[in-house]
Structures are given as C-alpha cells and as structure tokens.
Scaffold this motif. Structure first.
Motif, short mmCIF file in Angstrom:
data_model
loop_
_atom_site.label_atom_id
_atom_site.label_comp_id
_atom_site.label_asym_id
_atom_site.label_seq_id
_atom_site.Cartn_x
_atom_site.Cartn_y
_atom_site.Cartn_z
N TYR A 67 1.04 -1.02 -0.36
CA TYR A 67 -0.12 0.11 0.52
C TYR A 67 0.87 1.05 0.44
CZ TYR A 67 -3.74 3.31 1.41
OH TYR A 67 -4.02 4.24 1.50
N ASN A 68 0.95 1.89 -0.23
CA ASN A 68 2.12 3.34 -1.23
C ASN A 68 0.97 4.28 -1.85
OD1 ASN A 68 4.05 5.22 -1.55
ND2 ASN A 68 5.00 3.45 -2.58
N PRO A 69 -0.31 5.06 -0.90
CA PRO A 69 -0.90 5.68 -1.36
C PRO A 69 -0.16 7.36 -2.44
CG PRO A 69 -0.92 5.54 0.59
CD PRO A 69 -0.03 4.96 0.50
N THR A 70 1.10 7.65 -1.74
CA THR A 70 1.66 8.32 -2.21
C THR A 70 2.37 8.46 -3.15
OG1 THR A 70 3.57 8.57 -0.33
CG2 THR A 70 1.02 9.91 0.32
N SER A 71 2.47 6.77 -3.61
CA SER A 71 3.83 6.80 -4.68
C SER A 71 5.11 7.28 -4.83
CB SER A 71 3.61 7.50 -6.16
OG SER A 71 2.04 7.27 -5.95
N GLN A 72 5.36 6.63 -3.25
CA GLN A 72 6.62 6.86 -2.79
C GLN A 72 8.07 6.29 -2.92
OE1 GLN A 72 7.28 6.43 1.79
NE2 GLN A 72 7.95 8.74 1.43
N ARG A 73 8.94 6.74 -4.08
CA ARG A 73 10.13 5.71 -4.29
C ARG A 73 10.41 4.82 -3.05
NH1 ARG A 73 12.80 9.60 -9.23
NH2 ARG A 73 10.70 9.73 -9.62
N THR A 74 10.36 3.32 -2.95
CA THR A 74 11.21 3.11 -1.80
C THR A 74 12.36 2.03 -2.87
OG1 THR A 74 10.33 0.81 -3.27
CG2 THR A 74 8.82 2.15 -1.40
N GLY A 75 12.91 2.02 -3.72
CA GLY A 75 13.87 1.01 -3.72
C GLY A 75 13.78 -0.02 -4.48
N ALA A 76 12.53 -0.75 -4.18
CA ALA A 76 11.87 -1.62 -4.08
C ALA A 76 12.92 -2.49 -5.24
CB ALA A 76 10.86 -2.14 -4.28
N LYS A 77 12.68 -1.80 -7.17
CA LYS A 77 12.77 -1.90 -8.15
C LYS A 77 14.45 -2.45 -8.50
CE LYS A 77 13.63 2.17 -10.30
NZ LYS A 77 13.79 3.13 -11.49
N TYR A 78 15.29 -2.56 -7.73
CA TYR A 78 16.94 -2.51 -7.21
C TYR A 78 16.90 -4.21 -6.44
CZ TYR A 78 17.00 2.55 -8.47
OH TYR A 78 17.19 3.77 -9.83
N LEU A 79 16.11 -3.83 -6.25
CA LEU A 79 16.20 -5.37 -5.44
C LEU A 79 15.30 -6.37 -5.68
CD1 LEU A 79 15.05 -4.43 -1.84
CD2 LEU A 79 17.57 -4.55 -2.62
N ARG A 80 13.87 -6.20 -6.86
CA ARG A 80 13.75 -7.24 -7.28
C ARG A 80 14.16 -7.23 -8.70
NH1 ARG A 80 8.71 -4.50 -7.31
NH2 ARG A 80 9.31 -3.17 -9.13
N ARG A 81 15.53 -6.64 -9.62
CA ARG A 81 15.91 -6.77 -10.74
C ARG A 81 16.77 -7.98 -11.06
NH1 ARG A 81 18.48 -2.35 -14.54
NH2 ARG A 81 18.65 -4.16 -15.71
N ARG A 82 16.80 -8.56 -11.94
CA ARG A 82 17.87 -9.83 -11.34
C ARG A 82 19.02 -9.50 -12.18
NH1 ARG A 82 20.34 -11.26 -16.47
NH2 ARG A 82 19.43 -9.97 -18.22
N LEU A 83 19.70 -10.42 -11.62
CA LEU A 83 21.48 -10.63 -10.97
C LEU A 83 21.66 -9.99 -12.64
CD1 LEU A 83 22.75 -11.08 -7.88
CD2 LEU A 83 22.15 -9.13 -8.41
N GLN A 84 22.51 -9.09 -13.25
CA GLN A 84 23.23 -9.63 -14.45
C GLN A 84 24.66 -9.95 -14.21
OE1 GLN A 84 22.64 -4.97 -14.37
NE2 GLN A 84 21.90 -4.95 -16.99
N GLY A 85 25.04 -9.73 -13.52
CA GLY A 85 26.90 -10.07 -13.72
C GLY A 85 26.64 -11.43 -14.36
N PRO A 86 26.12 -12.19 -13.48
CA PRO A 86 26.81 -14.17 -14.01
C PRO A 86 26.54 -14.07 -15.79
CG PRO A 86 25.13 -13.74 -11.70
CD PRO A 86 25.47 -12.35 -12.58
N SER A 87 25.87 -13.27 -16.49
CA SER A 87 25.49 -13.35 -17.24
C SER A 87 26.23 -12.45 -18.64
CB SER A 87 23.38 -12.95 -17.66
OG SER A 87 23.40 -12.25 -17.37
#
Lengths: 149, 100
Positions: A67-87
C-alpha cells in the motif's frame, strides 16, 4: 470486504469520435470527459476520500501488493531486478591460453612458442637500437610536451 | 589474443559481477524515500566510491571474434564483417545468403 462496488469508467464521449464541426479558433475545446461512477448500495453518492483509501488498503492486503498511496519511491526495483553479472561474464567464449594454464597449474610451465618468438623479436630490435624509448621521469622531459603543435 | 578494448570490457564485466550485490544494496538505500535523508546521502557517497568498472553501463558487447565495438549483430555476438565471413563459410547454422 465492505459492500461497496467502485466502477471506474474511463471513456471518451461518442461525440469525440465524429468529425469535429468547424469551430472558431478563439473557442476553447471541450474538456475531456472522464466518468467516475460509484454505486453505493444502489444509491448514487459521493464517497469520502478516507473511505476510498481504506478500500485501496484493503485491496492491497487481499491481492498481496504494498500500500503506497503517495507513490513514494521505495527502491524496491533495485532489489527486484535480476542480477546481470553472471550473464555478463558469459558473453565472450572461453579461450584456452598458455598463460592461463600456467597460472592455474604453477608446476606445469608450458612454453608458448609465439610468446617466446615475440620476446625474442623485441630483444633483437633492442640490439639494433630500435626498442621503445625510455619513459621520462621528469614531466618536462616528456616527448609529448616537447611536441610541436 | 583479444585486443585491449576487449580486455577492458572483460575487466568491466568482472567488476560488475563482483560488486553487483553491494551496489544494489546501496542503491536501494539511496533511492528509498522512506529512509532518513542522512542515511540516503551516506549511501550515495558510498556508491560514488565504487570504481568506474563496477557500473553495468561500462560493459559493451563487442565482437567476440574481432573485438570491434560497432555494427554488432547481437544474436551472434559478431560484427557485421565477421558475421558475413562466417556466414559465407557456413559456420553459422541456419544462416545463408539470400538470393531470389
């Protein structure tokens, strides 16, 4: 769940699909029409924002979203993205080299003929006075700074 | 023997892979508006201390055969000229010169 049915109808009026009649340039265009229709137990009424917020919070708990009514940036996208290093590491195909094999197995001491030839050529060039020039220790002696422009 | 640009790219790839998790953690803290500004600022300062070759943007897909940086056909990882040569030599399965 509260017995509320919120129906959000976003749509343009049918008139807007028809070709527009000639208008004066001074005249303002009609505002875009967005209808928010709220049915409250059969009777039409305006809903308090706090009630709508409660509905959104409830909906979040039901569907497992945050629940994020004010659309605050939580930075979750940096944790959600897959890791690029191995590929990224896998892009270039592995090449076997004498140096890498020697580094992995110090007791092997394989001899790379091409590398030996290269070092020999450098030695020969040095003997003929055609080696790479010495790097200057002082900044002013550098050949780059003496170069005419 | 790969050329110096390929070696530099390899260095960047290794750096990205080695530092990716800690960079992500700092990014999460620095971009999270729910955290206090002082903490976010410190995280951003930490992010700035990472080297140049730890950022994923420094990685460039170069030709795996010649090391060329432009005109890469990404499906094969080859530059256009190496692609043509290999395709004409029949080294790329399923690729042949169009003719009609």
């Amino acid at each position: 769940m509260p017995n509320i049915c919120v129906c959000l109808c976003l749509g343009f009026r049918l008139e807007s699909l028809k070709p527009e009649p000639e208008r004066d340039s001074q005249q303002k265009p009609p505002p875009p029409s967005i209808y928010l229709v709220v049915h409250l137990r059969g009777k039409m009424a305006s809903v308090a924002p706090s009630r709508l917020a409660a509905l959104t919070r409830l909906r979040c708990s039901v569907f497992g979203t945050s629940y994020n009514p004010t659309s605050q940036r939580t930075g979750a996208k940096y944790l959600r993205r897959r890791l690029q290093g191995p590929s990224m590491l896998k892009y270039y195909p592995l090449e076997a080299s004498f140096a890498a094999l020697n580094r992995a197995n110090p007791e092997w001491k394989l001899i790379d003929q091409d590398e030996q030839q290269r070092l020999q050529d450098i030695e020969d060039r040095k003997k003929r006075g055609k080696g790479t020039p010495k790097k200057s220790t002082a900044k002013g002696d550098s050949r780059r700074t003496q170069r005419k422009r | 023997m790969p050329n110096i640009r390929v070696l530099r790219d390899l260095k960047a790839r290794r750096g990205v892979a080695a530092n990716e998790i800690s960079r992500r953690a700092y990014l999460y803290v620095a971009r999270n508006q729910a955290l206090p500004a002082q903490v976010r600022y410190q995280a951003q300062l930490q992010l700035n201390t990472f080297g140049r070759y730890t950022r994923p943007t420094t990685v460039k897909n170069r030709c795996t055969e010649s090391g060329r940086g432009r005109g890469i056909i990404s499906e094969f990882g080859l530059c256009r000229f190496q692609f043509r040569q290999k395709a004409l030599a029949g080294e790329l399965p399923g690729v042949h010169k169009a003719s009609w």
